[in-house]
Scaffold this motif. Structure first.
Motif, PDB file in Angstrom:
ATOM      1  N   ARG B 258      50.563 -19.654 -46.520  1.00  0.00           N
ATOM      2  CA  ARG B 258      49.155 -19.991 -46.501  1.00  0.00           C
ATOM      3  C   ARG B 258      48.692 -20.516 -45.145  1.00  0.00           C
ATOM      4  NH1 ARG B 258      46.586 -20.267 -51.288  1.00  0.00           N
ATOM      5  NH2 ARG B 258      47.962 -19.570 -52.945  1.00  0.00           N
ATOM      6  N   THR B 259      49.582 -21.217 -44.463  1.00  0.00           N
ATOM      7  CA  THR B 259      49.180 -21.797 -43.189  1.00  0.00           C
ATOM      8  C   THR B 259      48.776 -20.715 -42.178  1.00  0.00           C
ATOM      9  OG1 THR B 259      50.628 -23.611 -43.728  1.00  0.00           O
ATOM     10  CG2 THR B 259      49.858 -23.506 -41.468  1.00  0.00           C
ATOM     11  N   PRO B 260      49.644 -19.726 -41.941  1.00  0.00           N
ATOM     12  CA  PRO B 260      49.186 -18.665 -41.020  1.00  0.00           C
ATOM     13  C   PRO B 260      47.985 -17.889 -41.550  1.00  0.00           C
ATOM     14  CG  PRO B 260      51.324 -18.114 -41.984  1.00  0.00           C
ATOM     15  CD  PRO B 260      51.049 -19.529 -42.332  1.00  0.00           C
ATOM     16  N   LEU B 261      47.905 -17.731 -42.867  1.00  0.00           N
ATOM     17  CA  LEU B 261      46.747 -17.026 -43.434  1.00  0.00           C
ATOM     18  C   LEU B 261      45.465 -17.778 -43.098  1.00  0.00           C
ATOM     19  CD1 LEU B 261      47.621 -15.795 -47.028  1.00  0.00           C
ATOM     20  CD2 LEU B 261      46.865 -14.437 -45.068  1.00  0.00           C
ATOM     21  N   THR B 262      45.549 -19.106 -43.144  1.00  0.00           N
ATOM     22  CA  THR B 262      44.381 -19.925 -42.825  1.00  0.00           C
ATOM     23  C   THR B 262      43.958 -19.694 -41.372  1.00  0.00           C
ATOM     24  OG1 THR B 262      45.318 -21.555 -44.308  1.00  0.00           O
ATOM     25  CG2 THR B 262      43.458 -22.249 -42.978  1.00  0.00           C
ATOM     26  N   VAL B 263      44.971 -19.606 -40.509  1.00  0.00           N
ATOM     27  CA  VAL B 263      44.650 -19.383 -39.099  1.00  0.00           C
ATOM     28  C   VAL B 263      43.989 -18.021 -38.914  1.00  0.00           C
ATOM     29  CG1 VAL B 263      45.612 -19.265 -36.784  1.00  0.00           C
ATOM     30  CG2 VAL B 263      46.568 -20.861 -38.447  1.00  0.00           C
ATOM     31  N   ILE B 264      44.560 -17.004 -39.603  1.00  0.00           N
ATOM     32  CA  ILE B 264      43.977 -15.659 -39.500  1.00  0.00           C
ATOM     33  C   ILE B 264      42.523 -15.682 -39.988  1.00  0.00           C
ATOM     34  CG2 ILE B 264      44.087 -13.288 -40.344  1.00  0.00           C
ATOM     35  CD1 ILE B 264      47.123 -13.665 -40.616  1.00  0.00           C
ATOM     36  N   ARG B 265      42.326 -16.286 -41.137  1.00  0.00           N
ATOM     37  CA  ARG B 265      40.990 -16.368 -41.724  1.00  0.00           C
ATOM     38  C   ARG B 265      40.027 -17.065 -40.758  1.00  0.00           C
ATOM     39  NH1 ARG B 265      39.128 -17.699 -46.806  1.00  0.00           N
ATOM     40  NH2 ARG B 265      39.661 -15.630 -47.476  1.00  0.00           N
ATOM     41  N   GLY B 266      40.507 -18.173 -40.193  1.00  0.00           N
ATOM     42  CA  GLY B 266      39.662 -18.946 -39.295  1.00  0.00           C
ATOM     43  C   GLY B 266      39.269 -18.153 -38.065  1.00  0.00           C
ATOM     44  N   HIS B 267      40.258 -17.502 -37.486  1.00  0.00           N
ATOM     45  CA  HIS B 267      39.946 -16.794 -36.241  1.00  0.00           C
ATOM     46  C   HIS B 267      39.128 -15.545 -36.484  1.00  0.00           C
ATOM     47  CE1 HIS B 267      41.866 -19.256 -33.207  1.00  0.00           C
ATOM     48  NE2 HIS B 267      42.684 -19.633 -34.188  1.00  0.00           N
ATOM     49  N   SER B 268      39.354 -14.907 -37.629  1.00  0.00           N
ATOM     50  CA  SER B 268      38.513 -13.742 -37.923  1.00  0.00           C
ATOM     51  C   SER B 268      37.072 -14.201 -38.125  1.00  0.00           C
ATOM     52  CB  SER B 268      39.034 -12.994 -39.145  1.00  0.00           C
ATOM     53  OG  SER B 268      38.788 -13.737 -40.303  1.00  0.00           O
ATOM     54  N   HIS B 269      36.938 -15.397 -38.687  1.00  0.00           N
ATOM     55  CA  HIS B 269      35.599 -15.936 -38.859  1.00  0.00           C
ATOM     56  C   HIS B 269      34.948 -16.219 -37.501  1.00  0.00           C
ATOM     57  CE1 HIS B 269      32.382 -17.996 -40.940  1.00  0.00           C
ATOM     58  NE2 HIS B 269      32.461 -18.929 -40.015  1.00  0.00           N
ATOM     59  N   SER B 270      35.759 -16.762 -36.582  1.00  0.00           N
ATOM     60  CA  SER B 270      35.228 -17.024 -35.248  1.00  0.00           C
ATOM     61  C   SER B 270      34.870 -15.723 -34.543  1.00  0.00           C
ATOM     62  CB  SER B 270      36.265 -17.776 -34.412  1.00  0.00           C
ATOM     63  OG  SER B 270      36.637 -18.958 -35.057  1.00  0.00           O
ATOM     64  N   LEU B 271      35.724 -14.705 -34.780  1.00  0.00           N
ATOM     65  CA  LEU B 271      35.482 -13.404 -34.162  1.00  0.00           C
ATOM     66  C   LEU B 271      34.130 -12.834 -34.570  1.00  0.00           C
ATOM     67  CD1 LEU B 271      38.554 -10.981 -34.168  1.00  0.00           C
ATOM     68  CD2 LEU B 271      37.048 -11.593 -32.269  1.00  0.00           C
ATOM     69  N   LYS B 272      33.787 -13.089 -35.828  1.00  0.00           N
ATOM     70  CA  LYS B 272      32.543 -12.560 -36.370  1.00  0.00           C
ATOM     71  C   LYS B 272      31.337 -12.937 -35.528  1.00  0.00           C
ATOM     72  CE  LYS B 272      32.394 -12.265 -41.307  1.00  0.00           C
ATOM     73  NZ  LYS B 272      32.090 -13.121 -42.445  1.00  0.00           N
ATOM     74  N   LYS B 273      31.467 -14.119 -34.902  1.00  0.00           N
ATOM     75  CA  LYS B 273      30.327 -14.603 -34.121  1.00  0.00           C
ATOM     76  C   LYS B 273      30.249 -13.951 -32.747  1.00  0.00           C
ATOM     77  CE  LYS B 273      30.439 -18.892 -36.605  1.00  0.00           C
ATOM     78  NZ  LYS B 273      31.217 -20.132 -36.648  1.00  0.00           N
ATOM     79  N   GLU B 274      31.341 -13.271 -32.368  1.00  0.00           N
ATOM     80  CA  GLU B 274      31.319 -12.560 -31.090  1.00  0.00           C
ATOM     81  C   GLU B 274      30.573 -11.235 -31.270  1.00  0.00           C
ATOM     82  OE1 GLU B 274      32.868 -14.028 -28.409  1.00  0.00           O
ATOM     83  OE2 GLU B 274      33.258 -15.700 -29.799  1.00  0.00           O
ATOM     84  N   THR B 275      30.155 -10.672 -30.149  1.00  0.00           N
ATOM     85  CA  THR B 275      29.524  -9.357 -30.266  1.00  0.00           C
ATOM     86  C   THR B 275      30.618  -8.305 -30.413  1.00  0.00           C
ATOM     87  OG1 THR B 275      29.253  -9.699 -27.907  1.00  0.00           O
ATOM     88  CG2 THR B 275      27.246  -9.455 -29.228  1.00  0.00           C
ATOM     89  N   LEU B 276      30.529  -7.582 -31.498  1.00  0.00           N
ATOM     90  CA  LEU B 276      31.549  -6.571 -31.785  1.00  0.00           C
ATOM     91  C   LEU B 276      30.862  -5.245 -32.065  1.00  0.00           C
ATOM     92  CD1 LEU B 276      34.002  -8.392 -34.221  1.00  0.00           C
ATOM     93  CD2 LEU B 276      34.509  -7.657 -31.897  1.00  0.00           C
ATOM     94  N   SER B 277      31.588  -4.168 -31.816  1.00  0.00           N
ATOM     95  CA  SER B 277      31.070  -2.849 -32.178  1.00  0.00           C
ATOM     96  C   SER B 277      31.088  -2.731 -33.697  1.00  0.00           C
ATOM     97  CB  SER B 277      31.967  -1.763 -31.565  1.00  0.00           C
ATOM     98  OG  SER B 277      33.217  -1.798 -32.198  1.00  0.00           O
ATOM     99  N   PRO B 278      30.330  -1.820 -34.250  1.00  0.00           N
ATOM    100  CA  PRO B 278      30.347  -1.649 -35.713  1.00  0.00           C
ATOM    101  C   PRO B 278      31.752  -1.433 -36.244  1.00  0.00           C
ATOM    102  CG  PRO B 278      28.580  -0.359 -34.747  1.00  0.00           C
ATOM    103  CD  PRO B 278      29.338  -0.963 -33.605  1.00  0.00           C
ATOM    104  N   ARG B 279      32.575  -0.672 -35.483  1.00  0.00           N
ATOM    105  CA  ARG B 279      33.948  -0.451 -35.949  1.00  0.00           C
ATOM    106  C   ARG B 279      34.723  -1.764 -35.983  1.00  0.00           C
ATOM    107  NH1 ARG B 279      37.238   4.033 -33.015  1.00  0.00           N
ATOM    108  NH2 ARG B 279      38.927   2.966 -34.072  1.00  0.00           N
TER     109      ARG B 279
END
Lengths: 224, 446
Positions: B258-279
């Motif tokens: 769960r600990t690494p999963l939390t990190v993955i979840r957190g960083h993917s959430h942070s990534l969401k705020k970056e400008t990303l291509s639709p893909r």
């Protein structure tokens, strides 16, 4: 709003990310990696986010001690331990419990609910549609006519309960038991009558309520 | 084992003692009579008629050629020895020389018909009679010894005639039975005690050890039982240790994942705020989705392990089902709403004896499955209805049905958990699934 959160987490990756995320959302965050000297920070803390697996004293012990010394500060347990026993054990003293991996939005939502419940939100003014609500003065103003809306004590109590649990669907049982303090008997129309009167006062069109939504068969909700 | 302590040897001892003592039991009966009954002593010399016959014969032989006086003297002496007997002798001339005691029925002069008379009398009479020729010579005369049959009759050994003997025999038999009964009752009592000790379970559901005092067969059984209990206890302890180790292991694994999963979840959430291509956005959504699936899977795995090990605490109570269903639906409503589901709730006041936390868990798993696998139907219906005198909780969706492979893949453990929980709470369920949707009905088992 600048509420101060005390966050205890020994995992550096999670800790650094979550404290950054919370700061970004406007909270003041103190992040500790262990439970040492925690009492020093408690005076100015509005809410504690506590990881259970901590080096030294575990989260259960710290949480219990904090709750004893500072009963008015809400504690949210954040744990990768998910067994029901852990949850039950945790909820003996903690006010909420979340398991990892959590969604940051959900965490913040729960933090806000707790802050409201413990009256830690410094801002007592809420704008809701055409209403301006001054919670500490128990005053509601209709902005369109700039006139005060007078609610009975029960009506205000119900409305206040909604405001403390924004965006949550509240069942009839929940509302009735929170406001009247006794258990709800199925079929009792008292609550419905009160809500109807409340709507007549605050809704623009009581037959099509926008503020207090009815979720058919389940309960009511006030969105903010 | 010591032979002296063997139950078998002890019982054989009882039997042997009985067999050996039985022949002594009868004479023992007459001992008091012999010592205390004078009459009996008097009688006892006549009982052996053979002996009397022999004695009379020897006397007769010894009287050979003695004169009348001598014979008289000897017979009188003999009579003192056998006072109950009638003794007489007749000389060669047929004259009765002596009768003791004086007897009327004896002819003084023996002639042919008086002899016949005497013989006839004796044949039908009640006297035991011995007649011998003096000196074995018929010319010297004969001597007669008579004693009533009452005296010669041997001691009565018939239990029919002698009521006391009957009682005596019965007492002896009864005492043998009593000793045997004591012996077996003692054995039986100990066996019953053993049985009780074996069936009564103490702590951990294992019977307690016995106190063994004796070294016989039952004592050995008790010791063997104690051995078994010891083994059972140690294996139970081992099992508990293994169980807690296993639980610890799974808790730890779950935590460590769960600990690494939390990190993955957190960083993917942070990534969401970056400008990303639709893909990029799509990939991110997929990552988040998979983190959800994985954490749910972990949760289910942990629950399943605990449940199947019976380590998941259950507290059944009378639960207002309407309330329980409503609050469960209320907590899921926002998610369904966000996904565009229509949520329908049909209510009925009903009480079930159920663990509310388990029930919540069941509903969570069902709703989770609907969200994940029946999104296409955009509908979830929860009904508490009565059918055939039975109240059913029906959860319905309009998804593609359970036969579609995506359902099976992820829902397996979740459904197993529901199944175990329902079974434990004495509930059952029915699933009907078609391409147009799935209907799951929960109901109380009869």
């Amino acid at each position: 709003m600048n509420n101060k959160l005390l966050y205890m987490e020994d995992d550096l990756e999670i800790g650094s990310w979550l404290s950054a995320d919370l700061k970004q959302r406007g909270f003041k965050v103190i992040w500790l990696t262990s439970g040492e000297n925690v009492a020093e920070y408690m005076e100015e803390t509005d809410l504690v986010i506590l990881d259970i697996m901590l080096p030294g004293l575990d989260g259960f012990s710290i949480g219990q001690r904090l709750k004893m010394d500072f009963p008015k500060t809400p504690i949210l347990l954040l744990s990768a331990r998910t067994s029901i026993e852990d949850k039950l054990h945790g909820l003996h003293f903690a006010d909420d419990y979340m398991t990892k991996p959590f969604h940051p939005d959900e965490l913040v939502a729960r933090v806000e609910v707790l802050l409201r419940r413990f009256d830690k939100i410094s801002q007592h003014f809420i704008q809701l549609s055409h209403l301006h609500i001054y919670k500490n003065q128990k005053r509601i103003v209709d902005v369109r006519s700039n006139s005060e809306i007078l609610l009975t004590a029960k009506q205000f109590h119900i409305f206040d309960y909604f405001l403390c649990h924004p965006n949550q669907i509240l069942t009839k049982e929940q509302i009735y038991e929170a406001v009247w303090g006794e258990s709800y008997i199925e079929g009792d129309k008292t609550l419905m009558v009160h809500i109807r009167h409340l709507r007549e006062k605050i809704e623009q069109d009581p037959s099509n309520p926008q503020i207090i939504e009815t979720i058919r068969g389940i309960g009511y909700r006030v969105r903010q | 084992m010591n032979l002296r302590q063997s139950l078998l040897v002890r019982y054989l001892l009882i039997i042997t003692a009985a067999l050996i003592l039985w022949p002594f039991a009868l004479p023992l009966y007459y001992v008091p009579e012999y010592f205390f009954d004078n009459d009996f002593k008097r009688k006892v010399i006549y009982m052996d008629t053979n002996k009397i016959e022999r004695m009379w014969y020897q006397q007769a032989v010894s009287f050979d050629k003695l004169d009348v006086q001598q014979i008289n003297k000897k017979i009188i002496a003999l009579h003192n020895k056998y006072p109950e007997a009638t003794m007489l002798w007749v000389s060669g001339t047929g004259k009765t020389e002596l009768i003791i005691p004086k007897h009327i029925n004896i002819p003084t002069q023996w002639i042919y018909h008086s002899t016949i008379e005497f013989m006839k009398q004796n044949a039908s009479g009640d006297q035991f009679t011995v007649i011998e020729y003096i000196g074995g010579d018929r010319n010297q005369g004969f001597m007669i010894f008579q004693v009533p049959f009452v005296l010669t009759k041997p001691v009565n050994m018939s239990v029919i005639d002698d009521k006391f003997l009957l009682i005596y025999d019965l007492v002896i038999f009864a005492s043998f039975l009593f000793i045997s009964w004591l012996f077996f009752t003692k054995i039986r009592k100990r066996l019953v005690k053993l049985q009780t000790a074996m069936t009564q379970s103490g702590e951990n559901g294992i019977p307690d050890q016995l106190e063994v005092h004796e070294q016989d067969e039952i004592g050995q059984l008790g010791q063997a039982f104690n051995h078994m209990i010891e083994d059972l206890k140690s294996s139970k302890e081992r099992e508990l240790k293994e169980e807690s180790l296993r639980k610890q292991l799974i808790t730890n694994i779950s935590h460590d994942l769960r600990t690494p999963l939390t990190v993955i979840r957190g960083h993917s959430h942070s990534l969401k705020k970056e400008t990303l291509s639709p893909r990029g956005q799509d990939s991110l959504l997929l990552i988040e989705n998979k983190v959800d699936v994985l954490s749910q899977l972990l949760e289910n795995l942990l629950s399943y392990t605990l449940l199947s090990a019976g380590k998941y605490p259950m507290h059944k109570e009378k639960t207002d089902m309407l309330r329980a269903v409503r609050s469960s639906v209320a907590s899921w409503y926002p998610v369904f709403e966000k996904e565009g589901f229509e949520v329908q709730l049909q209510q009925k006041i009903w009480i079930w004896d159920i663990d509310p936390k388990w029930f919540n868990r069941i509903m969570d798993n069902l709703f989770q499955n609907i969200l994940r696998h029946a999104k296409a139907g955009q509908y979830v219906g929860v009904q508490l209805i009565e059918r055939d005198h039975k109240v059913l909780l029906v959860i319905e969706d309009r998804g593609p049905g359970m036969n579609v492979s995506s359902y099976e893949k992820g829902a397996g453990i979740g459904l197993s958990i529901i199944s175990i929980m329902l079974k434990e709470m004495n509930f059952d369920w029915e699933i009907t699934s078609s391409l147009n949707g799935t209907k799951i009905s929960l109901f109380e088992k009869n």
